[in-house]
Design an enzyme around this catalytic site. Structure first.
Site, PDB file in Angstrom:
ATOM      1  N   ASP A  60       0.928  -1.146  -0.112  1.00  0.00           N
ATOM      2  CA  ASP A  60       0.112   0.101  -0.128  1.00  0.00           C
ATOM      3  C   ASP A  60       1.089   1.196  -0.016  1.00  0.00           C
ATOM      4  O   ASP A  60       0.509   2.341  -0.253  1.00  0.00           O
ATOM      5  CB  ASP A  60      -1.073   0.130   1.327  1.00  0.00           C
ATOM      6  CG  ASP A  60      -1.761  -0.969   1.224  1.00  0.00           C
ATOM      7  OD1 ASP A  60      -2.345  -1.478   0.209  1.00  0.00           O
ATOM      8  OD2 ASP A  60      -2.390  -1.653   2.304  1.00  0.00           O
ATOM      9  N   GLU A  86      -9.585   0.246  -4.852  1.00  0.00           N
ATOM     10  CA  GLU A  86     -10.565  -0.655  -3.999  1.00  0.00           C
ATOM     11  C   GLU A  86     -11.214   0.125  -2.815  1.00  0.00           C
ATOM     12  O   GLU A  86     -12.151   0.046  -2.396  1.00  0.00           O
ATOM     13  CB  GLU A  86      -9.953  -1.967  -3.312  1.00  0.00           C
ATOM     14  CG  GLU A  86      -8.803  -1.553  -2.316  1.00  0.00           C
ATOM     15  CD  GLU A  86      -8.171  -2.779  -1.706  1.00  0.00           C
ATOM     16  OE1 GLU A  86      -8.619  -4.038  -1.952  1.00  0.00           O
ATOM     17  OE2 GLU A  86      -7.255  -2.620  -0.889  1.00  0.00           O
ATOM     18  N   LEU A 146      -3.203 -11.300  -7.720  1.00  0.00           N
ATOM     19  CA  LEU A 146      -2.524 -11.576  -8.685  1.00  0.00           C
ATOM     20  C   LEU A 146      -1.333 -10.331  -8.629  1.00  0.00           C
ATOM     21  O   LEU A 146      -0.030 -10.669  -9.006  1.00  0.00           O
ATOM     22  CB  LEU A 146      -3.314 -11.580  -9.825  1.00  0.00           C
ATOM     23  CG  LEU A 146      -3.701 -12.974 -10.588  1.00  0.00           C
ATOM     24  CD1 LEU A 146      -4.354 -13.807  -9.660  1.00  0.00           C
ATOM     25  CD2 LEU A 146      -4.492 -12.752 -11.910  1.00  0.00           C
ATOM     26  N   GLN A 147      -1.588  -9.054  -8.390  1.00  0.00           N
ATOM     27  CA  GLN A 147      -0.921  -7.897  -8.161  1.00  0.00           C
ATOM     28  C   GLN A 147       0.023  -8.101  -7.259  1.00  0.00           C
ATOM     29  O   GLN A 147       1.228  -7.705  -7.541  1.00  0.00           O
ATOM     30  CB  GLN A 147      -1.914  -6.803  -8.238  1.00  0.00           C
ATOM     31  CG  GLN A 147      -2.426  -6.387  -6.954  1.00  0.00           C
ATOM     32  CD  GLN A 147      -3.473  -5.344  -6.842  1.00  0.00           C
ATOM     33  OE1 GLN A 147      -3.181  -4.315  -6.907  1.00  0.00           O
ATOM     34  NE2 GLN A 147      -4.671  -5.998  -6.876  1.00  0.00           N
TER      35      GLN A 147
END
Lengths: 418, 418
Positions: free
Chosen positions: A143, A246, A297-298
């Site tokens: 993040d 998100e 996946l990222q």
């Protein structure tokens, strides 16, 4: 000299390079004469509470080397936050018992903001209770929301993956747009900070290049303004690529993903923010769309990790052990961007008491005035972090990964319920 | 000798290697003394009908070379199926006019089953109408559902991406599973055929390796059996990775994604099959889950293309021109797997009349008895197709792509509405 053991644990969401940090801690500690064995908590702090300690000295050296190119958390991670000592005496006392029973002198906790809060508490309490353990936090979060450090290990690789995927998928949509899909929506992670969403902006080289719209958590979603921009983009470019965090939210701070929107048939919406945005675009503008949610996946895409990120992930692990050995305590190695024309960095340090529980969001001057893009300052910040392709070795067409034995240290204490 | 021009067009969903086929057609045609210029339909057949022809001879050679590592359809693709001559005389006549006006002698149509049907019709009609154009189909589909060819260019790269991503994401879920996410669901493309879903199975090396469950379009979804398997897997392995094909359907042939399921709050479900499966797992078993829909990312991920796939994509483009020059018509080059111990392949050919409109699904012996996995025969078939990493060049941390000028050939006809 009385050698003591080191204990390493992984915490929170994992990254594609956190195991490189683990490898660095193990390799650096193994070179020190003052550290005996390196143990790893199985599934983080929960494993330590349960006295589930993995003895890394029993692993094959060849497999440990492969940690550098193995995504995920090789020793297991966990989501478990220790509360204050006063409200959660029982768990702190248990940690102390485990530390004493296994002669732990050094504790390395590899995680984000919450975890560094925990590390800080453990440093205090072990000293207070008369069995001082050197506690070093090691930064990690995709993040990129940790303060003090210029960036967080794990982030650069996600940024590279998202920027690459955005550029690639945009070429796909562009080719389909004349008769079919006109809008493509990619949902990315990042919680309350827009760093990952911002990284998609690196995909654009020229005017009108995708992504055309980025939806940041830092900018309140304005449906009308958004739909107008989509319409205008399709008119101008023939297609529109949208990257949505998100954590994108409306002006009341409610996540778009939870907005409970209802379509023209009265169907309520469940699930991610990408399908929500897709629904809006289809329902209000009538464009054909495709959407993708890259999710895990990222953050596990080790096959396209950034070399700079990998180097930094290793460097903070190494520095953590060096700091512990030089007498530091309750600190965290950080990445410091040097003031040079060409990007360069060095390791600095921050006090855990200062890092803990603070989310670093995108500064205002990194987001364009219309709220839908990134500025040149932002590009200048992000670009160095995605440089270099740290390809893993491939075997039979697939990336090779470490296979650890995870042999447990013999238990000495009674069972403990977490 | 009267030189004639060649016309190349891309059709249907694009792939990460279709531009390598384009490069092969252009390069091979440019070497021939019998072909004058190579034109490309802008956005496929729709562009041809509109007389929107790109003159590839005006592109920089350096940019054309970059087509080999540029995903998407560089000249634009379209979804437009020509109907029978009797019901759609107008469009066929227009095609003829364009062919005549621009002295087209060779037509290369790069697409899936539907497109080959079109190519075949054009070959017939141009001959019937007295302006014979050599028509060669070139295979392309990520779905791998074309008959006769051992596999379809575009598929191997998606297979490599999905197998790689499944392995990587599985390590992530595994590390989180003790205290958080226990189930991860990845939705993949493939329409009515399970080839892409099957390729995820290559990620598993040993017993209990992920993916634990694959949901194929070829196997009717049985909710009870599925939920039992998820439960058992979480019990045995601690976590469960599920790969679901977008074409997964129930025993009545209804897509799961369209099943209109309602959750315990009475909310109807919109969107992909991954959130639907996630909802089932959460609602019925109470496990924490994550889900991903890779969508366009999977078919544009040129950064992890298979070298075998890239080589084959180039080879079919080259063979198409060679076939045209050697007097073949209404055929398609195919990939033939040679009967050798080590995988090897050569180019063969199939008649367009036989390829058109036939979907090749997974054979029964490629799916395990319980319907949730792939057999060794399937692995033997799939594995060679994902070999080799055809990395594109990177610049500033991102994959380099071709920037074409797309200069149009001067129009000679009246406007035409498609």
């Amino acid at each position: 000299m009385n050698k003591r053991n080191a204990l390493y644990a992984q915490s929170g969401g994992v990254t594609s390079v956190i195991n490189a940090t683990a490898a660095a801690v193990i390799e650096t500690a193994n070179k020190s004469k003052r550290i005996d064995k390196v143990y790893a908590g199985k599934n983080g702090i929960v494993g330590i509470l349960r006295e589930n300690l993995i003895d890394t000295s029993l692993e094959d050296k060849a497999q440990l080397k492969k940690l550098i190119h193995t995504p995920g958390g090789a020793f297991g991670s966990c989501r478990h936050k220790l509360k204050d000592f006063d409200t959660n005496k029982r768990e702190y006392q248990r940690l102390m018992e485990v530390f004493v029973a296994h002669n732990i002198g050094y504790f390395f906790y590899n995680g984000g903001g919450d975890s560094q809060d925990t590390t800080n508490k453990i440093a205090k309490i072990t000293a207070d209770l008369g069995f001082p353990v050197t506690c070093i936090g090691i930064p990690k979060t995709i993040d990129n929301d940790l303060p003090y450090t210029d960036n967080s290990p794990g982030f650069g690789s996600v940024a590279k993956y998202i920027a690459t995927s955005t550029r690639e998928a945009s070429l796909d949509v562009e080719s389909m747009s004349e008769t079919s899909t006109k809008v493509f929506i990619l949902e990315v992670m990042g919680r309350h900070a827009g760093w990952i969403a911002a990284s998609a902006g690196l995909a654009a080289e020229k005017k009108n290049d995708a992504p055309h719209i980025i939806l940041f958590p830092e900018v309140a979603f304005n449906q009308k303004k958004f739909l107008n921009k989509v319409k205008l983009t399709v008119k101008t470019c023939g297609y529109c690529v949208i990257v949505v965090s998100e954590g994108a939210q409306n002006k009341d701070g409610k996540f778009l993903a939870d907005s409970g929107s209802v379509d023209s048939f009265g169907h309520a919406q469940l699930g991610g923010v990408a399908p929500y945005i897709a629904f809006l675009v289809g329902d209000r503008l009538g464009y054909k769309y495709h959407w993708s949610v890259s999710d895990y996946l990222q953050r596990s895409a080790r096959h396209i990790s950034s070399q700079v990120d990998l180097d930094q992930a290793y460097a903070v692990g190494k520095a953590a052990v060096k700091m512990a050995l030089s007498g530091e305590n309750a600190v965290m190695p950080i990445i410091v961007r040097k003031k040079s024309k060409q990007y360069s960095w060095e390791i600095g340090k921050a006090k855990l008491s200062e890092v803990a529980n603070f989310e670093k969001k995108m500064p205002k001057n990194f987001i364009t005035k219309d709220g839908f893009g990134i500025t040149q300052s932002c590009k200048n910040y992000l670009s160095p972090l995605i440089q270099g392709e740290a390809y893993p070795p491939f075997k039979d067409g697939l990336p090779e990964i470490a296979r650890l034995k995870k042999r447990m240290v013999r238990k000495k204490l009674k069972n403990f319920k977490v």
